[in-house]
Design a protein around this motif. Sequence first.
Motif, PDB file in Angstrom:
ATOM      1  N   LYS A   1       1.030  -1.155   0.047  1.00  0.00           N
ATOM      2  CA  LYS A   1       0.139   0.344  -0.127  1.00  0.00           C
ATOM      3  C   LYS A   1       1.009   1.407  -0.141  1.00  0.00           C
ATOM      4  N   ALA A   2       1.894   1.246   0.213  1.00  0.00           N
ATOM      5  CA  ALA A   2       2.727   2.227   0.641  1.00  0.00           C
ATOM      6  C   ALA A   2       3.638   2.810   0.183  1.00  0.00           C
TER       7      ALA A   2
ATOM      8  N   THR B   1     -11.379   2.938   0.999  1.00  0.00           N
ATOM      9  CA  THR B   1     -12.565   2.816   2.066  1.00  0.00           C
ATOM     10  C   THR B   1     -12.043   2.242   3.397  1.00  0.00           C
ATOM     11  N   ASP B   2     -10.325   2.138   3.577  1.00  0.00           N
ATOM     12  CA  ASP B   2      -9.655   1.708   5.111  1.00  0.00           C
ATOM     13  C   ASP B   2      -8.934   3.607   5.400  1.00  0.00           C
ATOM     14  N   ALA B   3      -9.666   4.109   4.666  1.00  0.00           N
ATOM     15  CA  ALA B   3      -9.337   5.919   5.471  1.00  0.00           C
ATOM     16  C   ALA B   3      -9.516   6.137   6.647  1.00  0.00           C
ATOM     17  N   GLY B   4      -8.759   6.642   7.019  1.00  0.00           N
ATOM     18  CA  GLY B   4      -9.162   6.666   8.923  1.00  0.00           C
ATOM     19  C   GLY B   4      -9.035   5.709   9.877  1.00  0.00           C
ATOM     20  N   THR B   5      -8.685   4.643   9.398  1.00  0.00           N
ATOM     21  CA  THR B   5      -8.006   3.448  10.460  1.00  0.00           C
ATOM     22  C   THR B   5      -6.589   3.711  10.227  1.00  0.00           C
ATOM     23  N   PRO B   6      -6.505   3.238  11.856  1.00  0.00           N
ATOM     24  CA  PRO B   6      -4.745   3.426  12.711  1.00  0.00           C
ATOM     25  C   PRO B   6      -3.091   2.766  11.165  1.00  0.00           C
ATOM     26  N   GLU B   7      -3.498   1.973  10.391  1.00  0.00           N
ATOM     27  CA  GLU B   7      -3.067   1.715  10.011  1.00  0.00           C
ATOM     28  C   GLU B   7      -2.707   2.220   8.561  1.00  0.00           C
ATOM     29  N   PHE B   8      -4.042   3.110   8.069  1.00  0.00           N
ATOM     30  CA  PHE B   8      -4.015   4.291   6.980  1.00  0.00           C
ATOM     31  C   PHE B   8      -2.994   4.980   7.923  1.00  0.00           C
ATOM     32  N   ASP B   9      -3.684   5.549   8.764  1.00  0.00           N
ATOM     33  CA  ASP B   9      -3.017   7.242   9.194  1.00  0.00           C
ATOM     34  C   ASP B   9      -1.417   6.823   9.467  1.00  0.00           C
ATOM     35  N   ALA B  10      -0.529   6.119  10.047  1.00  0.00           N
ATOM     36  CA  ALA B  10       0.458   5.740  10.394  1.00  0.00           C
ATOM     37  C   ALA B  10       0.866   5.583   9.485  1.00  0.00           C
ATOM     38  N   MET B  11      -0.067   5.134   7.903  1.00  0.00           N
ATOM     39  CA  MET B  11       1.040   4.748   6.299  1.00  0.00           C
ATOM     40  C   MET B  11       1.095   7.114   5.691  1.00  0.00           C
ATOM     41  N   LEU B  12       0.463   7.004   6.363  1.00  0.00           N
ATOM     42  CA  LEU B  12       0.319   8.561   5.673  1.00  0.00           C
ATOM     43  C   LEU B  12       1.241   9.737   6.325  1.00  0.00           C
ATOM     44  N   ALA B  13       0.978   9.154   7.580  1.00  0.00           N
ATOM     45  CA  ALA B  13       1.677   9.872   8.899  1.00  0.00           C
ATOM     46  C   ALA B  13       3.176   9.276   8.261  1.00  0.00           C
ATOM     47  N   ASP B  14       3.889   8.375   7.502  1.00  0.00           N
ATOM     48  CA  ASP B  14       5.364   7.392   7.243  1.00  0.00           C
ATOM     49  C   ASP B  14       5.658   8.489   5.566  1.00  0.00           C
ATOM     50  N   LEU B  15       4.352   8.360   4.781  1.00  0.00           N
ATOM     51  CA  LEU B  15       4.548   9.412   3.906  1.00  0.00           C
ATOM     52  C   LEU B  15       5.300  10.862   3.434  1.00  0.00           C
ATOM     53  N   LYS B  16       3.984  10.987   4.823  1.00  0.00           N
ATOM     54  CA  LYS B  16       4.722  12.959   5.079  1.00  0.00           C
ATOM     55  C   LYS B  16       5.822  13.070   5.272  1.00  0.00           C
TER      56      LYS B  16
ATOM     57  N   LYS C   1       8.459  11.032   4.881  1.00  0.00           N
ATOM     58  CA  LYS C   1       9.907  10.345   4.458  1.00  0.00           C
ATOM     59  C   LYS C   1       9.501  11.690   3.085  1.00  0.00           C
ATOM     60  N   THR C   2       8.327  12.046   2.513  1.00  0.00           N
ATOM     61  CA  THR C   2       8.028  12.876   1.234  1.00  0.00           C
ATOM     62  C   THR C   2       8.117  13.970   1.868  1.00  0.00           C
ATOM     63  N   GLY C   3       7.054  14.672   2.998  1.00  0.00           N
ATOM     64  CA  GLY C   3       7.248  15.604   2.604  1.00  0.00           C
ATOM     65  C   GLY C   3       5.178  15.749   1.885  1.00  0.00           C
ATOM     66  N   VAL C   4       5.267  15.354   1.384  1.00  0.00           N
ATOM     67  CA  VAL C   4       4.188  15.078   1.167  1.00  0.00           C
ATOM     68  C   VAL C   4       2.770  15.394   1.932  1.00  0.00           C
ATOM     69  N   ASP C   5       1.823  16.275   1.784  1.00  0.00           N
ATOM     70  CA  ASP C   5       0.843  15.921   2.853  1.00  0.00           C
ATOM     71  C   ASP C   5      -0.183  15.541   2.308  1.00  0.00           C
ATOM     72  N   ALA C   6      -0.676  14.581   2.561  1.00  0.00           N
ATOM     73  CA  ALA C   6      -2.494  13.722   2.410  1.00  0.00           C
ATOM     74  C   ALA C   6      -3.517  13.962   3.565  1.00  0.00           C
ATOM     75  N   VAL C   7      -4.267  13.056   2.940  1.00  0.00           N
ATOM     76  CA  VAL C   7      -5.370  12.970   4.311  1.00  0.00           C
ATOM     77  C   VAL C   7      -6.021  11.851   3.116  1.00  0.00           C
ATOM     78  N   GLY C   8      -6.584  10.779   3.839  1.00  0.00           N
ATOM     79  CA  GLY C   8      -7.734  10.027   3.654  1.00  0.00           C
ATOM     80  C   GLY C   8      -9.500  10.489   3.938  1.00  0.00           C
ATOM     81  N   VAL C   9     -10.182  10.215   2.508  1.00  0.00           N
ATOM     82  CA  VAL C   9     -11.402  10.255   2.561  1.00  0.00           C
ATOM     83  C   VAL C   9     -11.936   8.856   2.659  1.00  0.00           C
ATOM     84  N   GLN C  10     -13.164   8.489   3.592  1.00  0.00           N
ATOM     85  CA  GLN C  10     -13.734   7.306   3.541  1.00  0.00           C
ATOM     86  C   GLN C  10     -13.976   7.178   2.223  1.00  0.00           C
TER      87      GLN C  10
END
Length: 112
Positions: A9-10, A55-70, A72-81
């Motif tokens: 996923k990452a 579909t899994d936006a907002g789950t702890p795993e998805f949020d952790a992946m977004l935090a990791d993306l931010k 490592k890359t500085g890219v800000d992203a948000v998940g929409v359910q």
Amino acid sequence: MKGVNCMKKAICLLISVNLLLGLTSCGQPSGSSNQSTTSSSTAATQTKPIQIYRTDAGTPEFDAMLADLKAKTGVDAVGVQAPSDYNDFVTKTTAMLASGDDSMDILWLGEM
């Protein structure tokens, strides 16, 4: 096995973001100078986070992946359910695409 799926996923997210940034930074509006284009395109990519429809936006795993993306890359992203029911997901996604809705930057169509 769970770590492998998270890594997949990452990697998919990073590739999608890379493609998105590559497509949006190409080209130059007609009639503008090179200097103004550079400053305006930088400002446009810095202000709005990337919207990821999943579909899994907002789950702890998805949020952790977004935090990791931010981190490592500085890219800000948000998940929409997205709807978890397959029929609702297909109906809503089809309506979004058919109407020309551009509120989502990435439609992440994973395993359903």
